[in-house]
Structure formats: structure tokens, C-alpha cells
Motif scaffolding. Structure first.
Motif, short mmCIF file in Angstrom:
data_model
loop_
_atom_site.label_atom_id
_atom_site.label_comp_id
_atom_site.label_asym_id
_atom_site.label_seq_id
_atom_site.Cartn_x
_atom_site.Cartn_y
_atom_site.Cartn_z
N VAL A 1 0.86 -1.19 0.00
CA VAL A 1 0.00 0.00 0.00
C VAL A 1 0.89 1.24 0.00
N GLN A 2 0.29 2.37 -0.40
CA GLN A 2 1.06 3.61 -0.46
C GLN A 2 1.46 4.04 0.95
N LYS A 3 2.72 4.43 1.11
CA LYS A 3 3.22 4.80 2.44
C LYS A 3 2.64 6.14 2.87
N GLY B 1 0.54 9.75 1.05
CA GLY B 1 -0.02 10.33 -0.18
C GLY B 1 -1.52 10.19 -0.17
N ARG B 2 -2.11 10.42 -1.32
CA ARG B 2 -3.56 10.49 -1.41
C ARG B 2 -4.29 9.20 -1.05
N LEU B 3 -3.64 8.04 -1.30
CA LEU B 3 -4.35 6.77 -1.09
C LEU B 3 -4.01 6.13 0.26
N VAL C 1 4.98 1.49 0.63
CA VAL C 1 5.89 1.86 -0.46
C VAL C 1 5.37 3.06 -1.25
N ARG C 2 6.14 3.50 -2.23
CA ARG C 2 5.64 4.52 -3.17
C ARG C 2 4.67 3.86 -4.13
N ASP C 3 3.62 4.58 -4.48
CA ASP C 3 2.58 3.94 -5.31
C ASP C 3 3.14 3.41 -6.63
N ASP C 4 4.12 4.13 -7.19
CA ASP C 4 4.68 3.73 -8.50
C ASP C 4 5.37 2.36 -8.43
N ASP C 5 5.80 1.96 -7.23
CA ASP C 5 6.52 0.69 -7.10
C ASP C 5 5.58 -0.51 -7.01
N ARG D 1 -5.80 3.00 -10.56
CA ARG D 1 -5.90 2.31 -11.85
C ARG D 1 -4.97 2.96 -12.87
N ASN D 2 -4.77 4.29 -12.74
CA ASN D 2 -3.89 5.00 -13.67
C ASN D 2 -2.47 4.44 -13.64
N VAL D 3 -1.96 4.13 -12.43
CA VAL D 3 -0.60 3.60 -12.29
C VAL D 3 -0.54 2.17 -12.85
N ASP E 1 -2.87 14.83 -17.99
CA ASP E 1 -2.57 14.64 -16.57
C ASP E 1 -3.83 14.20 -15.83
N LEU E 2 -3.64 13.80 -14.57
CA LEU E 2 -4.78 13.43 -13.74
C LEU E 2 -5.53 14.69 -13.33
N VAL E 3 -6.85 14.58 -13.31
CA VAL E 3 -7.70 15.70 -12.89
C VAL E 3 -8.71 15.16 -11.91
N SER E 4 -8.90 15.85 -10.77
CA SER E 4 -10.05 15.47 -9.94
C SER E 4 -11.01 16.63 -9.83
N SER E 5 -10.69 17.68 -9.05
CA SER E 5 -11.62 18.80 -8.96
C SER E 5 -11.53 19.72 -10.18
N GLY E 6 -10.39 19.75 -10.83
CA GLY E 6 -10.19 20.67 -11.97
C GLY E 6 -9.54 21.98 -11.54
N ALA E 7 -9.34 22.17 -10.23
CA ALA E 7 -8.80 23.45 -9.72
C ALA E 7 -7.39 23.72 -10.25
N THR E 8 -6.57 22.67 -10.35
CA THR E 8 -5.19 22.86 -10.83
C THR E 8 -5.18 23.36 -12.27
N LEU E 9 -6.08 22.82 -13.08
CA LEU E 9 -6.15 23.27 -14.48
C LEU E 9 -6.54 24.75 -14.53
O1 PRT Z 1 4.90 9.36 -3.08
P1 PRT Z 1 4.10 8.54 -4.02
O2 PRT Z 1 4.81 8.25 -5.33
O3 PRT Z 1 3.57 7.30 -3.38
O4 PRT Z 1 2.79 9.40 -4.35
P2 PRT Z 1 2.42 10.30 -5.62
O5 PRT Z 1 2.79 11.71 -5.31
O6 PRT Z 1 2.92 9.70 -6.89
O7 PRT Z 1 0.86 10.09 -5.68
P3 PRT Z 1 -0.34 10.87 -4.97
O8 PRT Z 1 -0.38 10.54 -3.53
O9 PRT Z 1 -0.37 12.30 -5.38
O10 PRT Z 1 -1.55 10.16 -5.75
C1 PRT Z 1 -1.79 8.80 -5.60
C2 PRT Z 1 -2.97 8.41 -6.48
O11 PRT Z 1 -4.12 9.21 -6.13
C3 PRT Z 1 -2.82 8.67 -7.97
O12 PRT Z 1 -2.05 7.69 -8.64
C4 PRT Z 1 -4.26 8.65 -8.42
O13 PRT Z 1 -4.70 7.31 -8.61
C5 PRT Z 1 -5.01 9.24 -7.23
N1 PRT Z 1 -5.47 10.64 -7.46
C6 PRT Z 1 -6.75 11.05 -7.29
C7 PRT Z 1 -4.74 11.68 -7.83
C8 PRT Z 1 -5.60 12.77 -7.92
N2 PRT Z 1 -6.85 12.35 -7.57
C9 PRT Z 1 -5.10 14.07 -8.28
N3 PRT Z 1 -5.86 15.02 -8.36
N4 PRT Z 1 -3.41 11.83 -8.09
C10 PRT Z 1 -2.95 13.04 -8.42
N5 PRT Z 1 -3.72 14.15 -8.54
C11 PRT Z 1 -3.00 15.42 -8.91
C12 PRT Z 1 -2.90 15.65 -10.42
O14 PRT Z 1 -1.74 15.01 -10.92
C13 PRT Z 1 -2.81 17.16 -10.52
O15 PRT Z 1 -1.50 17.62 -10.25
O16 PRT Z 1 -3.69 16.55 -8.40
C14 PRT Z 1 -3.70 17.60 -9.36
C15 PRT Z 1 -5.08 17.82 -9.91
O17 PRT Z 1 -6.04 17.86 -8.90
P4 PRT Z 1 -7.30 18.82 -9.02
O18 PRT Z 1 -8.19 18.47 -7.87
O19 PRT Z 1 -6.80 20.24 -8.94
O20 PRT Z 1 -7.98 18.53 -10.35
#
Ligand code: PRT
Ligand code: ZN
Length: 299
Positions: free
Chosen positions: A11-13, A15-17, A53-57, A74-76, A169-177
Motif C-alpha cells: 500500500v502507499q506509504k 499520499g492520497r491513497l 511503499v511509493r505507489d509507483d513501485d 488504476r492510472n498507475v 494529466d490526472l484531474v479530480s476537482s479541476g482546480a489545478t487546471l
Molecule cells: O509518493 P508517491 O509516489 O507514493 O505518491 P504520488 O505523489 O505519486 O501520488 P499521490 O499521492 O499524489 O496520488 C496517488 C494516487 O491518487 C494517484 O495515482 C491517483 O490514482 C489518485 N489521485 C486522485 C490523484 C488525484 N486524484 C489528483 N488530483 N493523483 C494526483 N492528482 C493530482 C494531479 O496530478 C494534478 O496535479 O492533483 C492535481 C489535480 O487535482 P485537481 O483536484 O486540482 O484537479
């Protein structure tokens, strides 16, 4: 590799998950003692341990057989599967369950003022992404040729820096865009946290542990979405009211003392109950409506 009799989950050490992954396993009855270096958690209630661990691993650890399962976006997972496919390798991991958290989508975003009508408008542009294999697969399906600029982070600032024209890139809320004057124009796929596993189930006790964990997980996921609905209604309105509810086991109907036509209904529903549901039921004669969370369920 040394044979193992304990199931190991990556599992992720942090971060978001990270937190939700551990909470979910705790709800499945798993208890852990953390090692001093905080990288390993020994399972005290069952022969199931965690590796932090780190999610990428995570996909790689599963592919190498270091871990049997992982909780990862699922993206990873998909990126790793597509990259392996590009290299001509057989798939090494699969998605067993979607877990309903960490939801986001992998999307194409373009500068606010750029004209975009369809994917063909991306032809010849440079697209910055941390998901090159996913992007390449999508571009192929769209029949579009574009440059892929692989970045490991801060993808959203690439157009402003001039290192790319648009991003994927990944988008959730869209605020970053919005903060980076970008506009989402296409979604490649939806993502959420998933349970990933090796293609083959371990042939030993670990296989049985895996089955048991999945059974518990299914119960936890179902309960999380479930609600108990209580209401009173005229007996002849019951059918039309019950039809409004999300599916579940057959509702229980009991008479109300001192009332000849009003009855009480108790129904477990596998799905969200919205205000709209309540308004609709009230219009059909329901009263004293209550919606309660379900803590545990055993049919
Ligand atoms: O350190 P480690 O490598 O373990 O963590 P990480 O930094 O690579 O990942 P982390 O914790 O950021 O994200 C883990 C997983 O959360 C991702 O692989 C996705 O499956 C999921 N997830 C869900 C997200 C987001 N939502 C998300 N919004 N991962 C990243 N983002 C980033 C996105 O890349 C962009 O920079 O958030 C930003 C956009 O967010 P909004 O809300 O502004 O749209
Ligand atoms: Zn990561």
C-alpha cells in the motif's frame, strides 16, 4: 525467491491513497503492528502483512512476486500494463476490485485560448505527461500523431514554460487546471484506487487468504454504499414507494398498532438515498422517513 506462507499487500506509504487504504483493510478485520522503520506492518489478526511503499513501485512489486496484492490507482496499474505491452511483455498484474476512492481521470488539457474541436487538433503538438504509454495508446486509437514529452511531475506548468503545447494529466476537482489557465478537452479513462494482484492466484494458503480477504472486502464495499430506510405509509401506496428505492433485500412490512391501513416499512438499500428519493416517496404518501447508515451486514 523464498516461498512465503503469509499474504503480503503493498500500500502507499504516504499520499492520497495511504490513509484510506489502511482504513479499508482495518474494516476487513486486519490489525497490524508496524516495524520501527515504518516500512513493514506485521499482521496480528491474520497471516496478512503490509509493505508501505511509493505507489509507483506497487505494480513492479506484484510482478516480481514480492507482494501478492496492492492497493494502487488504476492510472498507475494501467500505465504499467500498457508499457509492458509496448515492450512485448505478457501482463504481470490485473485489477481485482475497484475500491471507490481516489477517483480522478486522465485527461487532455489545452491552454484556455487554444482552439480545440476534436483529437485531430492535437496532431503535431507536444503533449507533456507522466503517463506516456496511456497517452500513446489513446493517440493510436484516435489516429493522431503527436509528440510525447515525458515529465515526472509539475506537468501542468509545461505549456507556460514552453516545454510542451498541451498536457495529459490526472484531474479530480479541476482546480489545478483553472489555476494554470488550462481547459480540459478530453478524458482518456476514469481512475480510482483498485486492488491489483498477480495474474495467477497463489496455489498455497495465500490463495485461501486472498479469497477470504476479497469476501470481506465485498461486504465492506457493499455496506459502505448501503442505507437502512424506515418509513410509514398507507398499505396501498407501499408498492409504488418501494419501487422508488435502490435495490436491496425484500423490505420488511409491519402493522402499526392502532392503525388499520398505515404500515411501517424497513428496507436495506444498496445505493445512495438522495433528497429527491425522499421527496418522491413523501409525495406518494410516505411519512416519518428515516435514512440510517449500515454498520455491518450478514445475510
Ligand atoms: O509518493 P508517491 O509516489 O507514493 O505518491 P504520488 O505523489 O505519486 O501520488 P499521490 O499521492 O499524489 O496520488 C496517488 C494516487 O491518487 C494517484 O495515482 C491517483 O490514482 C489518485 N489521485 C486522485 C490523484 C488525484 N486524484 C489528483 N488530483 N493523483 C494526483 N492528482 C493530482 C494531479 O496530478 C494534478 O496535479 O492533483 C492535481 C489535480 O487535482 P485537481 O483536484 O486540482 O484537479
Ligand atoms: Zn507516485
Amino acid at each position: 525467491m523464498k516461498p512465503r506462507d503469509r499474504l503480503r499487500i503493498a500500500v502507499q506509504k504516504s499520499g492520497r491513497l495511504a490513509d484510506t487504504s489502511q482504513e479499508l483493510l482495518a474494516k476487513c478485520g486486519l490489525k497490524f503492528r508496524q516495524s520501527r522503520d515504518k516500512l513493514f506492518c506485521f499482521g496480528e489478526s491474520l497471516a496478512i502483512d503490509l509493505l508501505l511503499v511509493r505507489d509507483d513501485d506497487i505494480p513492479g512489486l506484484i510482478a516480481q512476486g514480492v507482494c501478492d496484492l496492492g492497493i494502487v490507482g488504476r492510472n498507475v496499474l494501467r500505465e504499467r500494463q500498457l508499457a509492458a505491452q509496448e515492450d512485448g511483455d505478457a501482463p504481470a498484474s490485473r485489477e481485482l476490485r475497484a475500491l471507490g476512492f481516489g477517483r480522478c481521470r486522465l485527461a487532455i488539457a489545452v491552454p484556455q485560448d487554444m482552439r480545440y474541436a476534436s483529437p485531430s487538433d492535437l496532431a503535431g503538438l507536444r503533449i507533456a505527461t507522466s503517463y506516456p504509454a496511456s497517452l500513446a495508446a489513446w493517440l493510436r486509437v484516435q489516429g493522431v500523431e503527436a509528440g510525447i514529452v515525458e515529465l515526472s511531475g509539475s506537468v501542468e506548468i509545461a505549456p507556460r514554460l514552453g516545454t510542451a503545447d498541451v498536457i495529459c494529466d490526472l484531474v479530480s476537482s479541476g482546480a489545478t487546471l483553472v489555476a494554470n489557465q488550462l481547459r480540459e478537452v478530453a478524458s482518456l479513462f476514469d481512475s480510482e484506487a483498485v486492488i491489483a494482484a498477480a495474474i495467477d492466484t497463489p496455489p498455497d494458503e495465500r490463495g485461501e487468504l486472498l479469497e477470504m480477504l476479497l469476501r470481506r472486502l465485498d461486504g465492506v464495499l457493499q455496506v459502505r454504499e448501503s442505507k437502512l430506510v424506515l418509513l410509514q405509509a398507507p398499505r396501498d401506496a407501499l408498492d409504488s414507494i418501494a419501487r422508488l428505492l435502490p435495490t436491496g433485500p425484500r423490505p420488511t412490512v409491519t402493522p402499526i398498532e392502532g392503525s388499520s391501513d398505515e404500515v411501517a416499512l424497513q428496507a436495506v438499500c444498496y445505493g445512495a438515498i438522495t433528497w429527491q428519493h425522499l421527496e418522491d416517496m413523501k409525495r406518494r404518501g410516505a411519512s416519518n422517513l428515516l435514512v440510517l447508515p449500515v454498520e455491518k451486514m450478514l445475510a
